[in-house]
Design an enzyme around this catalytic site. Structure first.
Site, PDB file in Angstrom:
ATOM      1  CE  LYS A  83      -3.947   1.978   2.566  1.00 51.90           C
ATOM      2  NZ  LYS A  83      -4.785   1.857   3.787  1.00 51.90           N
ATOM      3  CB  SER A 158      -8.143   3.665   2.893  1.00 50.48           C
ATOM      4  OG  SER A 158      -7.258   3.088   3.848  1.00 50.48           O
ATOM      5  CB  SER A 182      -8.203   0.750   5.761  1.00 53.80           C
ATOM      6  OG  SER A 182      -8.968   1.912   5.674  1.00 53.80           O
TER       7      SER A 182
HETATM    8  N1  GLN Z   1     -12.834   4.080   6.503  1.00 58.52           N
HETATM    9  C1  GLN Z   1     -12.244   4.515   7.741  1.00 58.52           C
HETATM   10  C2  GLN Z   1     -11.864   5.964   7.631  1.00 58.52           C
HETATM   11  O1  GLN Z   1     -12.152   6.536   6.653  1.00 58.52           O
HETATM   12  C3  GLN Z   1     -11.073   3.664   8.083  1.00 58.52           C
HETATM   13  C4  GLN Z   1      -9.871   4.002   7.315  1.00 58.52           C
HETATM   14  C5  GLN Z   1      -8.694   3.162   7.653  1.00 58.52           C
HETATM   15  O2  GLN Z   1      -8.808   2.117   8.299  1.00 58.52           O
HETATM   16  N2  GLN Z   1      -7.528   3.631   7.230  1.00 58.52           N
HETATM   17  O3  GLN Z   1     -11.282   6.536   8.503  1.00 58.52           O
END
Ligand code: GLN
Length: 483
Positions: A83, A158, A182
């Site tokens: 990532k 994400s 994410s």
């Molecule tokens: N979707 C969550 C957010 O927008 C989690 C994101 C993540 O785990 N990096 O914060």
């Protein structure tokens, strides 16, 4: 060579349409498959950067070592994707943001160093929501990622690029990061396995900070075993991360073969209430039945503060983000607006041009939640909720519950654009995943079937440092439910 390597060879050869032989050929096939996935209207857009030359050099070294009879590492010759918020020295680390366009880190993340030492071949960096803020990968400054199961739909986020890359068979395994879900949420929506370790199990050194008290690097694989193996490789104490613990790393690959008979699995009623898609609920019921058939004791339990998890998370994560993202000031990293005339102007113009809408929203929310007069009302209260959520879990584990099973997401993958105008709907995609981050627990998402042709995931959580338990239960589900 490892079993993962053999399977990787087969998978990649199949998806790229030609046979592969050895690490060099495997990596060439992987890169060709990734390029093929980038064409036409179904362009997955899973990768932001490929490292052909670096990957070829490592693969050749692996092939030479194997031919010379030296011991190959557990990931020898396996193409792995990273990532783009995890620092690599030979490739840029952009976090899916304009503000870090072209930024190359002078150091490498500890997790990446461990992968290299195990013989993995880093083929490229994957697309993501900007600074890992999002649940659909539509917040990337470099365009959205598409779900390989239905390219009109999101892959989740994400870490959508990593999940899509594994789901499409482009790479057998990948790293992501999980601050509120994410790794698990995109794994569920793409039909792969996503494992988030206990906070403190894997070094965060070189993971670009979002919400430091929540962030963990996690792993993706097609199977529980692969995600577990990758986690075993990257876990362990690190003097460069003071929050990383000095505990022995459990034998997670072995745990995936142990079965789950005799374990007690709690089914928290708050995770099966309103808002859960009835077809997803049906898949969960079937999964629970499969666990029972394998000798797992499943019983209903309660985690009474669950309803406050999303509001607490969306105060704490933006608060920490507003502080962590203060470093992107147009001076030290990446983008700088050259028209600026004063120091203040450099900050304002560079940040205005460099950050996207969601990142700006989080910075404003977080700054507000921490501001004088509101700090206790918002941030302080959210921290008190967090303590209660932790205590809810503690009391279950103390009462003999080994693991907790829930859906990973309320519904399967939604359409691109469906939630972009409604941030609250987007935030609700994480309703079942943020609790593990607030409590610091290990959790995994494992495929439990399909709903209307789209994959759905089941989540398994366990007590701190019990990644072995989540792996055992997830592997039991995988064995029982695989077609
Ligand atoms: N979707 C969550 C957010 O927008 C989690 C994101 C993540 O785990 N990096 O914060």
């Amino acid at each position: 060579m490892s079993a993962l390597h053999t399977r990787a060879l087969e998978e990649i050869a199949r998806s790229a349409g030609h046979a592969a032989d050895g690490a060099g050929a495997t990596v060439r096939s992987a890169l060709a498959a990734i390029r093929a996935s980038r064409t036409g209207p179904d362009d997955l857009n899973a990768f932001l950067m490929l490292d052909d030359a670096g990957a070829a050099a490592v693969a050749e070294a692996v092939d030479r070592a194997v031919a010379g009879g030296s011991a190959a590492g557990p990931l020898a010759g396996v193409p792995v994707a990273i990532k783009d918020n995890i620092c690599t020295r030979d490739m840029p680390t952009t976090c899916g943001s304009r503000i870090l366009e072209g930024y190359v880190s002078p150091f490498e993340a500890t997790a990446v160093r461990h992968l290299r030492a195990a013989g993995a071949v880093l083929v490229g960096k994957t697309n993501m929501d900007e600074f890992a803020m999002g649940s659909s990968t539509e917040n990337s400054a470099y365009g959205p990622v598409r779900n390989p199961h239905d390219t009109t739909r999101v892959p989740g986020g994400s870490s959508g690029g990593s999940a899509a890359a594994v789901a499409a068979g482009l790479v057998p395994a990948a790293l992501g990061s999980d601050t509120g879900g994410s790794v698990r949420q995109p794994a569920a929506l793409c039909g792969v396995v996503g494992l988030k370790p206990t906070w403190g199990r894997v070094s965060r050194y070189g993971l670009v900070a979002f919400g430091s008290s929540l962030d963990q690097i996690g792993t993706f694989g097609k199977t529980v075993r692969d995600a577990a193996l990758l986690c075993e490789v990257i876990a362990g104490n690190d003097p460069r991360d003071a929050t990383c613990v000095d505990l022995p790393v459990p034998a997670l690959t072995h745990a995936s073969t142990m079965g789950a008979a005799g374990l007690t699995v709690g089914l928290p009623r708050e995770y099966f209430g309103d808002g859960l898609d009835p077809d997803v609920r049906a898949r969960c019921t079937a999964a629970i039945e499969a666990l029972r058939e394998q000798g797992v004791n499943c019983r209903e339990v309660s985690l009474p503060h669950t309803a406050w998890a999303i509001p607490a998370y969306y105060v704490i994560a933006p608060a920490e983000a507003s502080s962590n993202l203060a470093r992107y000031d147009g001076v030290r990293y990446g983008l700088r607006d050259e028209r600026a005339e004063t120091a203040r102007d450099v900050y304002t113009r560079s940040r205005s041009a460099g950050f996207g809408a969601e990142v700006k929203r989080r910075i404003m929310l977080g700054t507000f939640a921490l501001s004088a007069g509101y700090h206790d009302q918002f941030y302080g209260r959210a921290q008190r909720v967090r303590a209660r959520i932790r205590a809810d879990f503690r009391s279950l584990f103390d009462a003999g519950v080994d693991a907790i099973f829930t859906p990973t997401t309320p519904a399967p993958a939604f359409r691109l654009g469906e939630k972009t105008l409604d941030p609250v709907q987007m935030y609700l995609s994480d309703v079942y995943t943020v609790t593990a981050n607030l409590a610091g627990l290990p959790a995994v998402s494992v495929p439990i079937g399909t709903v209307r042709g789209l994959p759905v995931g089941g989540q398994v959580m366990a007590d701190h440092w019990r990644e072995d338990t989540v792996v055992r239960v997830a592997a039991a589900l995988e064995r029982a439910l695989s077609p």
